[in-house]
Design a protein around this motif. Sequence first.
Motif, mmCIF file in Angstrom:
data_model
loop_
_atom_site.group_PDB
_atom_site.id
_atom_site.type_symbol
_atom_site.label_atom_id
_atom_site.label_comp_id
_atom_site.label_asym_id
_atom_site.label_seq_id
_atom_site.Cartn_x
_atom_site.Cartn_y
_atom_site.Cartn_z
ATOM 1 N N VAL A 71 0.834 -1.214 0.000
ATOM 2 C CA VAL A 71 0.000 0.000 0.000
ATOM 3 C C VAL A 71 0.863 1.256 0.000
ATOM 4 O O VAL A 71 0.582 2.211 -0.734
ATOM 5 N N VAL A 72 1.923 1.258 0.802
ATOM 6 C CA VAL A 72 2.796 2.437 0.885
ATOM 7 C C VAL A 72 3.458 2.710 -0.465
ATOM 8 O O VAL A 72 3.419 3.832 -0.991
ATOM 9 N N VAL A 73 4.073 1.679 -1.032
ATOM 10 C CA VAL A 73 4.775 1.858 -2.307
ATOM 11 C C VAL A 73 3.787 2.185 -3.425
ATOM 12 O O VAL A 73 4.032 3.071 -4.255
ATOM 13 N N MET A 74 2.653 1.475 -3.440
ATOM 14 C CA MET A 74 1.651 1.713 -4.474
ATOM 15 C C MET A 74 1.099 3.138 -4.398
ATOM 16 O O MET A 74 0.833 3.773 -5.427
ATOM 17 N N THR A 75 0.946 3.659 -3.190
ATOM 18 C CA THR A 75 0.446 5.023 -3.020
ATOM 19 C C THR A 75 1.465 6.050 -3.514
ATOM 20 O O THR A 75 1.115 6.994 -4.231
ATOM 21 N N ILE A 76 2.728 5.844 -3.136
ATOM 22 C CA ILE A 76 3.777 6.791 -3.535
ATOM 23 C C ILE A 76 3.914 6.827 -5.058
ATOM 24 O O ILE A 76 3.998 7.903 -5.670
ATOM 25 N N ILE A 77 3.933 5.645 -5.680
ATOM 26 C CA ILE A 77 4.033 5.591 -7.140
ATOM 27 C C ILE A 77 2.723 6.045 -7.782
ATOM 28 O O ILE A 77 2.712 6.757 -8.787
ATOM 29 N N GLY A 78 1.606 5.638 -7.173
ATOM 30 C CA GLY A 78 0.308 5.992 -7.718
ATOM 31 C C GLY A 78 0.071 7.484 -7.773
ATOM 32 O O GLY A 78 -0.592 7.994 -8.685
ATOM 33 N N MET A 79 0.600 8.209 -6.794
ATOM 34 C CA MET A 79 0.447 9.666 -6.786
ATOM 35 C C MET A 79 1.141 10.311 -7.983
ATOM 36 O O MET A 79 0.704 11.352 -8.475
ATOM 37 N N ILE A 80 2.226 9.681 -8.453
ATOM 38 C CA ILE A 80 2.889 10.204 -9.653
ATOM 39 C C ILE A 80 1.932 10.094 -10.839
ATOM 40 O O ILE A 80 1.818 11.010 -11.660
ATOM 41 N N GLY A 81 1.234 8.970 -10.906
ATOM 42 C CA GLY A 81 0.260 8.785 -11.971
ATOM 43 C C GLY A 81 -0.863 9.803 -11.900
ATOM 44 O O GLY A 81 -1.316 10.324 -12.922
ATOM 45 N N ALA A 82 -1.318 10.099 -10.681
ATOM 46 C CA ALA A 82 -2.373 11.100 -10.511
ATOM 47 C C ALA A 82 -1.879 12.492 -10.903
ATOM 48 O O ALA A 82 -2.625 13.293 -11.481
ATOM 49 N N ASP A 83 -0.623 12.790 -10.600
ATOM 50 C CA ASP A 83 -0.049 14.086 -10.968
ATOM 51 C C ASP A 83 0.054 14.251 -12.479
ATOM 52 O O ASP A 83 -0.264 15.303 -13.028
ATOM 53 N N LEU A 84 0.538 13.204 -13.139
ATOM 54 C CA LEU A 84 0.878 13.313 -14.560
ATOM 55 C C LEU A 84 -0.165 12.716 -15.491
ATOM 56 O O LEU A 84 -0.145 12.988 -16.698
ATOM 57 N N GLY A 85 -1.050 11.853 -14.962
ATOM 58 C CA GLY A 85 -2.051 11.199 -15.796
ATOM 59 C C GLY A 85 -1.465 10.178 -16.746
ATOM 60 O O GLY A 85 -2.044 9.863 -17.784
ATOM 61 N N PRO A 367 5.456 18.120 -10.887
ATOM 62 C CA PRO A 367 5.183 17.676 -12.259
ATOM 63 C C PRO A 367 5.997 18.443 -13.294
ATOM 64 O O PRO A 367 6.341 17.907 -14.351
ATOM 65 N N ALA A 368 6.320 19.704 -12.999
ATOM 66 C CA ALA A 368 7.080 20.521 -13.948
ATOM 67 C C ALA A 368 8.478 19.976 -14.202
ATOM 68 O O ALA A 368 9.077 20.230 -15.253
ATOM 69 N N SER A 369 9.035 19.222 -13.252
ATOM 70 C CA SER A 369 10.403 18.726 -13.406
ATOM 71 C C SER A 369 10.461 17.434 -14.224
ATOM 72 O O SER A 369 11.541 16.993 -14.612
ATOM 73 N N TRP A 370 9.310 16.844 -14.483
ATOM 74 C CA TRP A 370 9.272 15.578 -15.240
ATOM 75 C C TRP A 370 9.247 15.874 -16.735
ATOM 76 O O TRP A 370 8.468 16.693 -17.209
ATOM 77 N N HIS A 371 10.115 15.211 -17.480
ATOM 78 C CA HIS A 371 10.041 15.325 -18.929
ATOM 79 C C HIS A 371 10.717 14.122 -19.561
ATOM 80 O O HIS A 371 11.505 13.411 -18.928
ATOM 81 N N GLU A 372 10.409 13.885 -20.796
ATOM 82 C CA GLU A 372 10.926 12.720 -21.502
ATOM 83 C C GLU A 372 12.391 12.914 -21.891
ATOM 84 O O GLU A 372 12.840 14.027 -22.133
ATOM 85 N N VAL A 373 13.099 11.786 -21.946
ATOM 86 C CA VAL A 373 14.506 11.776 -22.352
ATOM 87 C C VAL A 373 14.638 10.833 -23.541
ATOM 88 O O VAL A 373 14.165 9.699 -23.491
ATOM 89 N N GLU A 374 15.256 11.280 -24.589
ATOM 90 C CA GLU A 374 15.428 10.452 -25.778
ATOM 91 C C GLU A 374 16.509 9.385 -25.556
ATOM 92 O O GLU A 374 17.399 9.540 -24.727
ATOM 93 N N ASP A 432 5.676 26.335 -14.627
ATOM 94 C CA ASP A 432 4.294 26.252 -14.164
ATOM 95 C C ASP A 432 3.506 25.377 -15.109
ATOM 96 O O ASP A 432 3.619 25.507 -16.329
ATOM 97 N N THR A 433 2.697 24.472 -14.560
ATOM 98 C CA THR A 433 1.829 23.636 -15.377
ATOM 99 C C THR A 433 0.441 23.627 -14.792
ATOM 100 O O THR A 433 0.270 23.742 -13.589
ATOM 101 N N THR A 434 -0.522 23.468 -15.633
ATOM 102 C CA THR A 434 -1.905 23.395 -15.178
ATOM 103 C C THR A 434 -2.104 22.188 -14.287
ATOM 104 O O THR A 434 -2.789 22.244 -13.272
ATOM 105 N N MET A 435 -1.479 21.070 -14.668
ATOM 106 C CA MET A 435 -1.648 19.836 -13.902
ATOM 107 C C MET A 435 -1.195 20.016 -12.468
ATOM 108 O O MET A 435 -1.851 19.619 -11.525
ATOM 109 N N GLU A 436 -0.029 20.682 -12.256
ATOM 110 C CA GLU A 436 0.502 20.841 -10.912
ATOM 111 C C GLU A 436 -0.422 21.703 -10.060
ATOM 112 O O GLU A 436 -0.702 21.388 -8.907
ATOM 113 N N SER A 437 -0.929 22.790 -10.618
ATOM 114 C CA SER A 437 -1.771 23.683 -9.840
ATOM 115 C C SER A 437 -3.075 23.012 -9.467
ATOM 116 O O SER A 437 -3.626 23.259 -8.401
ATOM 117 N N GLU A 438 -3.582 22.134 -10.352
ATOM 118 C CA GLU A 438 -4.844 21.442 -10.045
ATOM 119 C C GLU A 438 -4.651 20.462 -8.912
ATOM 120 O O GLU A 438 -5.525 20.250 -8.087
#
Length: 439
Positions: A71-85, A367-374, A432-438
């Motif tokens: 539950v602890v690990v799933m919540t911590i990782i799951g919150m990333i999913g909620a932040d970023l969708g 969320p603003a610090s997350w971005h894709e890396v090629e 700044d991102t809309t997702m983070e402020s929401e």
Amino acid sequence: MGNEETKKKKVEANALTPVPLSQRRSWISLAFVQAGICVCVPSFLLGALLVAEMPVWPAIISGTLGYVIVVVVMTIIGMIGADLGRASCTLSIPTFGKTGSRIIVSTLFAINLIGWFGIQNGLCGEAFTNFMRDSLGISFPLVASNIIWGLIMLLTAVFGVSALSKLDYVSIPYLLIVMTLGMILAIRQNGMDGAYAHVNQTMSFLEGVSLSFNFYAVGTITATDYTRFQRNRKDTLKSTAWGVFPLGVITLVIGVLLTQIAGNYDISVVLTQVGIPILGVTCLILATWTTNSTNAYSAALDVTMAFKIPDNRRREVTIIVGVIGTLLGAFGILNHVESFLSYLSFLVCPIGGLMIVDYWIVGKGKPASWHEVEGFNWVGIITWIISAALAYVIKIEYSGIVFAIAIYLVIEHFVPSASRKLDGTGEIIEEDTTMESEV
């Protein structure tokens, strides 16, 4: 209303596109989906395996602690999913790189999920064939049974999270009632003496905790496949805590007690023994269905990424992976690789650790610090290899999460990871991102 329906259908058709806040769901609906994942034959088997190696109370306590970690690990990782969708396989892009994530992470997840879909479907098909023979006197081919039930379970996954939650709204209350009835009847028939039988402890307490976590390792790390539909972090915590923990512990305890009292952890077999086989087989089918649908659903997301399939082909990909898993299980091919699938937890857990450290510590949970890396991010890949090896050496799967966090922080300190945009001072550039402020 029509536009809203169209949006929901679009989300379910797409695989890896981030889910916008306007299309998120209530935490209760996701709690039922996560509860459905926990009620399955392996959950009862976990209780049986623990109580075979240690007395009843240590078995229950160690298994429960394992669920706490889940539950602890799933919540911590799951919150990333909620932040970023975002789906779980895409969250590893910063630490593995886009190519590395596609080749390593999504492939690893897909193999595991397709394999367990086939194995559990095989158990379901076998139970149905036995029921038809023993209770109705009908000889029903095992292969046909496996294929039929595999396709039925697959259809729910094809329609997406909305269909999964509807299935679980019905099945979870039913399963709770039937499991409770089965326990009462087993105790009435066999008494409680078996629960107090002496068991020589041959498994350590920590090994019991590790075994409990191992049963849900992949589901824990891939939690964002469903939490991406959550509105915020608080809803993610509620859906995970109420969905995973109660049902997980209940099935664990039932598996422990049934093994000691009735000599069989399988609730469907126990119900057959006490004279209500129809309830037994429907319980097993529903328990497998609720879990297997999520296996097929998540596997389709991973296959879409692994093979660079157009994002709007999720439904077609779901059908393909479900058919593959069904056929592999129906013809017994997966029986030879079940132990191999279990060992994949050593490779999966460090991926979760990298997600956590990269987002919450290096990225400060923004969320603003997350971005894709090629390409490939070798800082993350090397960390993953070392962490998996260390976890395997000490034989504790979830230690790979801790190793990955610690090693990544050390390596990243000397070789800044490509997963971060840095300005001239070495500080993270925040946007700044809309997702983070929401959130």
